[in-house]
Design a protein around this motif. Structure first.
Motif, PDB file in Angstrom:
ATOM      1  N   ILE A  18       0.829  -1.170   0.072  1.00 33.77           N
ATOM      2  CA  ILE A  18       0.205  -0.183   0.066  1.00 33.77           C
ATOM      3  C   ILE A  18       0.797   1.239   0.058  1.00 33.77           C
ATOM      4  CG2 ILE A  18      -1.558   1.392   1.203  1.00 33.77           C
ATOM      5  CD1 ILE A  18      -2.962  -1.136   2.416  1.00 33.77           C
ATOM      6  N   ILE A  19       2.042   1.354   1.099  1.00 33.18           N
ATOM      7  CA  ILE A  19       2.751   2.496   0.921  1.00 33.18           C
ATOM      8  C   ILE A  19       3.509   2.655  -0.353  1.00 33.18           C
ATOM      9  CG2 ILE A  19       4.959   3.431   1.898  1.00 33.18           C
ATOM     10  CD1 ILE A  19       3.839   2.043   4.712  1.00 33.18           C
ATOM     11  N   CYS A  20       4.125   1.563  -1.119  1.00 31.13           N
ATOM     12  CA  CYS A  20       4.866   1.637  -2.238  1.00 31.13           C
ATOM     13  C   CYS A  20       3.963   2.278  -3.482  1.00 31.13           C
ATOM     14  CB  CYS A  20       5.430   0.136  -2.665  1.00 31.13           C
ATOM     15  SG  CYS A  20       6.678  -0.114  -1.786  1.00 31.13           S
ATOM     16  N   ILE A  21       2.610   1.492  -3.538  1.00 27.57           N
ATOM     17  CA  ILE A  21       1.741   2.086  -4.418  1.00 27.57           C
ATOM     18  C   ILE A  21       1.304   3.457  -4.282  1.00 27.57           C
ATOM     19  CG2 ILE A  21      -0.576   1.742  -5.173  1.00 27.57           C
ATOM     20  CD1 ILE A  21      -0.466  -0.968  -4.616  1.00 27.57           C
ATOM     21  N   LEU A  22       1.003   4.206  -2.975  1.00 22.80           N
ATOM     22  CA  LEU A  22       0.718   5.476  -2.680  1.00 22.80           C
ATOM     23  C   LEU A  22       1.830   6.597  -2.887  1.00 22.80           C
ATOM     24  CD1 LEU A  22      -1.445   5.266   0.546  1.00 22.80           C
ATOM     25  CD2 LEU A  22      -2.201   5.300  -1.832  1.00 22.80           C
ATOM     26  N   PHE A  31       5.674   1.750 -12.398  1.00 18.92           N
ATOM     27  CA  PHE A  31       5.135   0.712 -11.886  1.00 18.92           C
ATOM     28  C   PHE A  31       3.618   0.601 -11.397  1.00 18.92           C
ATOM     29  CE2 PHE A  31       6.441   2.438  -7.908  1.00 18.92           C
ATOM     30  CZ  PHE A  31       5.461   2.061  -7.033  1.00 18.92           C
ATOM     31  N   VAL A  32       3.002   1.834 -11.174  1.00 15.41           N
ATOM     32  CA  VAL A  32       1.817   2.074 -10.751  1.00 15.41           C
ATOM     33  C   VAL A  32       0.739   1.756 -11.938  1.00 15.41           C
ATOM     34  CG1 VAL A  32       0.040   3.573  -9.839  1.00 15.41           C
ATOM     35  CG2 VAL A  32       2.480   3.920  -8.974  1.00 15.41           C
ATOM     36  N   ARG A  33       1.211   2.167 -12.997  1.00 19.63           N
ATOM     37  CA  ARG A  33       0.383   1.718 -14.205  1.00 19.63           C
ATOM     38  C   ARG A  33       0.357   0.229 -14.339  1.00 19.63           C
ATOM     39  NH1 ARG A  33      -1.701   5.424 -17.427  1.00 19.63           N
ATOM     40  NH2 ARG A  33      -1.044   7.745 -17.278  1.00 19.63           N
ATOM     41  N   TYR A  34       1.512  -0.420 -14.158  1.00 20.07           N
ATOM     42  CA  TYR A  34       1.530  -1.701 -14.479  1.00 20.07           C
ATOM     43  C   TYR A  34       0.467  -2.504 -13.308  1.00 20.07           C
ATOM     44  CZ  TYR A  34       3.027  -6.630 -14.440  1.00 20.07           C
ATOM     45  OH  TYR A  34       3.299  -7.949 -14.593  1.00 20.07           O
ATOM     46  N   ILE A  35       0.518  -2.333 -12.152  1.00 23.55           N
ATOM     47  CA  ILE A  35      -0.094  -2.610 -11.103  1.00 23.55           C
ATOM     48  C   ILE A  35      -1.694  -2.422 -11.325  1.00 23.55           C
ATOM     49  CG2 ILE A  35      -0.960  -2.381  -8.842  1.00 23.55           C
ATOM     50  CD1 ILE A  35       2.052  -1.925  -8.159  1.00 23.55           C
ATOM     51  N   SER A 149      -7.602  -7.623   8.745  1.00 24.98           N
ATOM     52  CA  SER A 149      -8.783  -7.262   8.089  1.00 24.98           C
ATOM     53  C   SER A 149      -8.604  -5.950   7.418  1.00 24.98           C
ATOM     54  CB  SER A 149      -9.987  -7.379   9.110  1.00 24.98           C
ATOM     55  OG  SER A 149     -11.136  -6.985   8.392  1.00 24.98           O
ATOM     56  N   LEU A 150      -8.262  -5.074   8.574  1.00 32.40           N
ATOM     57  CA  LEU A 150      -8.110  -3.547   8.150  1.00 32.40           C
ATOM     58  C   LEU A 150      -7.017  -3.473   6.950  1.00 32.40           C
ATOM     59  CD1 LEU A 150      -8.313  -0.481   8.510  1.00 32.40           C
ATOM     60  CD2 LEU A 150      -6.572  -0.488  10.414  1.00 32.40           C
ATOM     61  N   THR A 151      -6.013  -4.152   6.985  1.00 31.00           N
ATOM     62  CA  THR A 151      -4.921  -4.145   5.719  1.00 31.00           C
ATOM     63  C   THR A 151      -5.540  -4.573   4.506  1.00 31.00           C
ATOM     64  OG1 THR A 151      -3.262  -4.330   7.640  1.00 31.00           O
ATOM     65  CG2 THR A 151      -2.999  -5.021   5.166  1.00 31.00           C
ATOM     66  N   THR A 152      -6.401  -5.732   4.689  1.00 28.61           N
ATOM     67  CA  THR A 152      -6.938  -6.355   3.403  1.00 28.61           C
ATOM     68  C   THR A 152      -7.837  -5.245   2.912  1.00 28.61           C
ATOM     69  OG1 THR A 152      -6.724  -8.629   4.216  1.00 28.61           O
ATOM     70  CG2 THR A 152      -8.405  -8.360   2.457  1.00 28.61           C
ATOM     71  N   LEU A 153      -8.861  -4.846   3.587  1.00 28.40           N
ATOM     72  CA  LEU A 153      -9.711  -4.010   3.174  1.00 28.40           C
ATOM     73  C   LEU A 153      -8.968  -2.507   2.676  1.00 28.40           C
ATOM     74  CD1 LEU A 153     -12.383  -4.448   6.147  1.00 28.40           C
ATOM     75  CD2 LEU A 153     -12.710  -4.865   3.634  1.00 28.40           C
ATOM     76  N   ALA A 154      -8.056  -1.925   3.218  1.00 27.06           N
ATOM     77  CA  ALA A 154      -7.255  -0.732   2.816  1.00 27.06           C
ATOM     78  C   ALA A 154      -6.787  -1.085   1.343  1.00 27.06           C
ATOM     79  CB  ALA A 154      -6.305  -0.349   3.947  1.00 27.06           C
ATOM     80  N   THR A 155      -6.313  -2.410   1.313  1.00 25.16           N
ATOM     81  CA  THR A 155      -5.572  -2.741   0.007  1.00 25.16           C
ATOM     82  C   THR A 155      -6.860  -2.736  -0.921  1.00 25.16           C
ATOM     83  OG1 THR A 155      -3.971  -4.178   1.097  1.00 25.16           O
ATOM     84  CG2 THR A 155      -4.258  -4.500  -1.099  1.00 25.16           C
ATOM     85  N   GLY A 156      -7.846  -3.367  -0.612  1.00 22.62           N
ATOM     86  CA  GLY A 156      -8.943  -3.238  -1.529  1.00 22.62           C
ATOM     87  C   GLY A 156      -9.085  -1.954  -2.158  1.00 22.62           C
ATOM     88  N   PHE A 157      -9.432  -1.062  -1.117  1.00 21.75           N
ATOM     89  CA  PHE A 157      -9.701   0.242  -1.292  1.00 21.75           C
ATOM     90  C   PHE A 157      -8.763   1.077  -2.230  1.00 21.75           C
ATOM     91  CE2 PHE A 157      -9.884   4.859  -0.192  1.00 21.75           C
ATOM     92  CZ  PHE A 157     -11.180   5.062  -0.252  1.00 21.75           C
ATOM     93  N   LEU A 159      -6.495  -0.260  -4.345  1.00 25.33           N
ATOM     94  CA  LEU A 159      -6.502  -1.039  -5.504  1.00 25.33           C
ATOM     95  C   LEU A 159      -7.742  -0.232  -6.450  1.00 25.33           C
ATOM     96  CD1 LEU A 159      -5.530  -4.488  -4.829  1.00 25.33           C
ATOM     97  CD2 LEU A 159      -4.233  -2.538  -6.268  1.00 25.33           C
ATOM     98  N   ALA A 160      -8.917  -0.094  -5.934  1.00 28.39           N
ATOM     99  CA  ALA A 160     -10.257   0.438  -6.496  1.00 28.39           C
ATOM    100  C   ALA A 160      -9.859   1.616  -7.196  1.00 28.39           C
ATOM    101  CB  ALA A 160     -11.207   0.002  -5.748  1.00 28.39           C
ATOM    102  N   LEU A 161      -9.422   2.521  -6.249  1.00 29.21           N
ATOM    103  CA  LEU A 161      -9.213   3.943  -6.653  1.00 29.21           C
ATOM    104  C   LEU A 161      -8.026   3.905  -7.850  1.00 29.21           C
ATOM    105  CD1 LEU A 161      -8.577   5.648  -3.144  1.00 29.21           C
ATOM    106  CD2 LEU A 161     -10.342   5.867  -4.990  1.00 29.21           C
ATOM    107  N   LEU A 162      -7.189   2.896  -7.647  1.00 26.77           N
ATOM    108  CA  LEU A 162      -6.032   2.860  -8.935  1.00 26.77           C
ATOM    109  C   LEU A 162      -6.775   2.212 -10.123  1.00 26.77           C
ATOM    110  CD1 LEU A 162      -3.078   3.034  -8.884  1.00 26.77           C
ATOM    111  CD2 LEU A 162      -2.793   0.856  -8.644  1.00 26.77           C
ATOM    112  N   ALA A 163      -7.624   1.391  -9.911  1.00 27.22           N
ATOM    113  CA  ALA A 163      -8.245   1.244 -11.330  1.00 27.22           C
ATOM    114  C   ALA A 163      -9.299   2.142 -11.893  1.00 27.22           C
ATOM    115  CB  ALA A 163      -9.180  -0.047 -10.920  1.00 27.22           C
ATOM    116  N   LYS A 164      -9.928   2.990 -10.763  1.00 25.91           N
ATOM    117  CA  LYS A 164     -10.665   4.243 -11.392  1.00 25.91           C
ATOM    118  C   LYS A 164      -9.670   5.308 -11.904  1.00 25.91           C
ATOM    119  CE  LYS A 164     -14.542   6.136  -8.824  1.00 25.91           C
ATOM    120  NZ  LYS A 164     -15.495   5.139  -9.553  1.00 25.91           N
TER     121      LYS A 164
END
Length: 169
Positions: A18-22, A31-35, A149-157, A159-164
């Protein structure tokens, strides 16, 4: 227990991810576009693994979930299912669903982590079931099931922002 340590290391890997992506997003790293181009499979895999781990903890290891754990699980399982159904980058509906479910889950997980860290206060679950303050897992001084759980949900959040942000990456 070695299993808990391995799962906790997975949570730490997601936190670092999450930190690396942000940071990469902020500096516009390539690499963000690749992810972003692989958010669907990444999201589906992470949430499927989280669902399986929650079932292993409950049915394999006998860790009874409290009501807040159930609420978080109720939000994680649909993300695991719907992430396999459509292309995350092109489906605005899927992005909205994941962002909504993850946001609600993050709020519940933060509340749960707060209760767990400060057990002298409220115990929402203890009156009628398993206490929210019970720590089945405590690795590296902070990794517990609600933190996972928090980590998983934050990752999903994220990744969804990234896809958007990069729908055609």
């Amino acid at each position: 227990m070695v299993f808990n340590t391995i799962v906790a290391l997975g949570a730490i890997a997601l936190q670092l991810g999450i930190i690396c992506i942000l940071v990469g997003w902020a500096i516009k790293a390539p690499f963000v576009r690749y992810i972003a181009s692989h958010t669907g499979i990444i999201l589906a895999s992470i949430f499927t693994i989280a669902t399986l781990l929650s079932l292993i903890y409950q049915y394999g290891l006998g860790y009874e979930p409290c009501i807040l754990c159930w609420y978080q699980r109720i939000l994680i399982i649909p993300i695991a299912l719907i992430a396999w159904t459509a292309n995350m980058r092109t489906s605005k509906l899927l992005q909205t669903q994941v962002l909504t479910l993850a946001s609600i889950g993050i709020a519940i997980a933060l509340f749960h982590v707060g209760i767990e860290q400060f057990p002298g206060g409220i115990d929402v679950c203890g009156a009628n079931g398993i206490s929210c303050t019970v720590r089945y897992v405590y690795e590296f001084g902070y990794i517990t099931i609600p933190v996972m759980s928090l980590t998983t949900l934050a990752t999903g959040f994220v990744l969804a922002l990234l896809a958007k942000k990069y729908p055609k990456a």
